[in-house]
Enzyme design. Structure first.
Site, PDB file in Angstrom:
ATOM      1  CB  SER A  21      -0.982   0.003   1.173  1.00  0.00           C
ATOM      2  OG  SER A  21      -0.317   0.153   2.390  1.00  0.00           O
ATOM      3  CG  MET A  95       8.720  -7.575   6.145  1.00  0.00           C
ATOM      4  SD  MET A  95       8.786  -5.979   7.033  1.00  0.00           S
ATOM      5  CE  MET A  95       8.071  -6.440   8.597  1.00  0.00           C
ATOM      6  CG  LEU A  98      18.704  -3.881   1.984  1.00  0.00           C
ATOM      7  CD1 LEU A  98      18.389  -2.445   1.562  1.00  0.00           C
ATOM      8  CD2 LEU A  98      18.731  -4.809   0.774  1.00  0.00           C
ATOM      9  CG  ASN A 112      12.547   1.342   6.453  1.00  0.00           C
ATOM     10  OD1 ASN A 112      11.751   0.745   5.716  1.00  0.00           O
ATOM     11  ND2 ASN A 112      12.668   1.048   7.742  1.00  0.00           N
ATOM     12  CG  HIS A 114       9.997   1.378  11.903  1.00  0.00           C
ATOM     13  ND1 HIS A 114      10.242   0.032  11.700  1.00  0.00           N
ATOM     14  CD2 HIS A 114       9.773   1.527  13.228  1.00  0.00           C
ATOM     15  CE1 HIS A 114      10.159  -0.594  12.868  1.00  0.00           C
ATOM     16  NE2 HIS A 114       9.884   0.282  13.808  1.00  0.00           N
ATOM     17  CD  GLU A 179       3.238   2.922   7.701  1.00  0.00           C
ATOM     18  OE1 GLU A 179       3.801   2.430   6.715  1.00  0.00           O
ATOM     19  OE2 GLU A 179       2.903   2.238   8.688  1.00  0.00           O
TER      20      GLU A 179
END
Ligand code: GAR
Length: 193
Positions: A21, A95, A98, A112, A114, A179
């Protein structure tokens, strides 16, 4: 930077593992004239990720890599990105962690999102932990990615009020709505727009 024609947008890859999303909200944002980025690749470690369907819908290239051999998967990505001039990475519900080496190659260019007010609740189960601690507020954070999990420089945060009767699901839903607005705003911010 000239942004009006769309030709000079910074080529970006979005990494996902699930629903996507946030990916969808980034794709919509990227199509806006004011967006400094275009979404050129969707990367996933999970071939069943629902978000991969957005690749077909919006005609975006996709690549699924299992990350079981992390170095191999990352090297493939580095080579694709180099060849295609991809300069920025947005992690959106990705998830996997790296490697330091990969992050170094894209230093300052990996973002990112969160679902907590970092530095609180790094890692997993953020909603449950916020509820257990009877937090009055939780929220979401967009930050740069460095080699420590969920610890890079914070770009923007949005607070969300926790209601007395909130559950993991209801809190996650409320935060997710924020978000979708926060990620584009954070991108505008790092481009000084
Ligand atoms: C989002 O809530 C995002 O913040 C979270 O996963 C969800 C992905 O949703 N990310 C993490 O927990 C990363 N540690 P989406 O696939 O619908 O964008």
């Amino acid at each position: 930077m000239v942004l009006s024609t769309g030709y000079n947008k910074v080529k970006t890859a979005v990494f996902i593992s699930g629903t996507g999303s946030n990916l969808k909200s980034l794709i919509k944002f990227s199509k806006n004239r004011i967006s400094p980025i275009s979404i050129d690749y969707i990367i996933s470690n999970n071939s069943k990720a629902k978000g991969l369907n957005f690749a077909k819908k919006y005609k975006i290239k996709k690549k699924v890599l299992n990350f079981k051999n992390k170095q191999l998967s990352e090297n493939k990505l580095l080579s694709i990105f180099k060849k295609n001039n991809v300069k920025m990475i947005c992690l959106a519900g990705f998830m996997k962690i790296l490697s330091k080496n990969f992050i170094k190659k894209f230093e300052g260019k990996i973002l990112n999102i969160h679902p907590s007010l970092l530095p609180k609740y790094k890692g997993l189960y953020t909603y449950q932990r916020a509820l257990n601690n009877k937090e009055k507020y939780s929220g979401c954070t967009v930050h740069f990615v460095n080699s420590k999990l969920d610890s890079g420089k914070i770009i923007l945060q949005k607070k969300v009020k926790v209601a007395k009767n909130d559950t993991v699901n209801s809190l996650a839903k409320k935060i997710l709505i924020q978000e979708h607005k926060l990620y584009p705003k954070a991108i505008l911010k790092i481009f000084n727009l």
